[in-house]
Design an enzyme around this catalytic site. Sequence first.
Site, PDB file in Angstrom:
ATOM      1  N   GLY A   5      27.572  26.454  39.353  1.00 29.70           N
ATOM      2  CA  GLY A   5      27.015  27.807  39.951  1.00 29.70           C
ATOM      3  C   GLY A   5      27.865  29.037  39.649  1.00 29.70           C
TER       4      GLY A   5
ATOM      5  CG  HIS B 292      29.905  20.140  41.871  1.00 19.96           C
ATOM      6  ND1 HIS B 292      30.621  20.107  42.960  1.00 19.96           N
ATOM      7  CD2 HIS B 292      29.590  21.325  41.618  1.00 19.96           C
ATOM      8  CE1 HIS B 292      30.977  21.353  43.317  1.00 19.96           C
ATOM      9  NE2 HIS B 292      30.459  22.135  42.340  1.00 19.96           N
TER      10      HIS B 292
ATOM     11  CB  CYS C 171      35.798  28.380  46.836  1.00 23.85           C
ATOM     12  SG  CYS C 171      34.504  27.789  45.715  1.00 23.85           S
TER      13      CYS C 171
END
Length: 378
Positions: A69, A198, A321
């Site tokens: 992504g 994923h 993240c």
Amino acid sequence: MIYFDNSATTKPHAAALETYTKVATHYFANPSSLHKFGQKVRDLHEEARKQVAALMSVRSEDIIFTSGGTESNNLAIKGIARAYQNRGKHILTSKIEHPSVSNVMKELEEEGFQVTYLPVTKSGQVRIDDIKEALREDTILISIMHVNNEVGSIQPIAEIGELLKERELPFFHVDNVQGFAKKELVLSQIDAMSISGHKLHGLRGTGILYKKSTVKLHPEILGGGQEFGLRSGTENTAGIVALAKAMRLSLEDFEKKSSELTALRDYLLEQLEKLDGVTVHTDALHSAPHIICFSAKNHRGEVLVHALEEKEVFVSTTSACSSRAKLESSTLHAMGVSGNQATGAIRVSLSYDNTKAEAEQFIYFLKEILQKINEVVK
């Protein structure tokens, strides 16, 4: 173990792993090689492209395989911005985008682009009127995520597409990393869309950028000219074939699985709202069925994460993240959530594999942990 961190990553489908192993073991040649072994791998690669395109009801030549992504978002945004900067240097996005979008915007601003960051409602949605007001003659790109990765809010993608359909520019890019196979999305009025393998039970290192043929991109990775010259580098054919398998499996019985997941989410929301001191930040009416964000009064998010971890329950503090940086959630801040609550927020993210029994056990452990922490505080 109870795994409620599926928005960070999902467990690969067993069939996807089996596919990867088979292709990596028996079809390991470089797909760019001219010999027949390489061409056999090339055939597998292109067959996977056709399968993905069929699942998305688009043309196979509009599918670009990437590493995930983040790369897809970078290629779409920087690729469009740099290809069309002679037509304008204004971009629209929201204040709640993933770092792989927001940090790209910062880089483009340093290159002379002007970026308008749209506010969101208390439910975490952009307003169509704000987009109308922000549009300019030199606006070349709008990039808005479909489903927010922290609170699950769904953006009005169809309405934005309708607003733009009579305009040649701007192009419309959608980060659909959290939405694919969770919430339906019509692609007819979208020019580019990012998907991560994923996040849908494929393997890490795989992703897709869908791009209409009418959209030109400035390539970000130069080399041998793979992926139509837009993403050079030896192709990860085994991962790509496994991604096609994972996508197909994720979309099977979509309505039934989505309904069951929504019921599980609603149960958790109902139980969380009963707990003293717990504030739920996810609006069930305007969110995807797999993400819940909440805060517990006077409890730091990372403390709760580690306390649940001791019970073999795995959740996260908003975006995986940025969770290690222990930063206040920019999404919650944009939604008007106070600093302490935004810093202490927890994200529970579900998959179709999760069960009601797991949800009940999670609530039991959470009650127990909150009670013990409250006793210590007193």
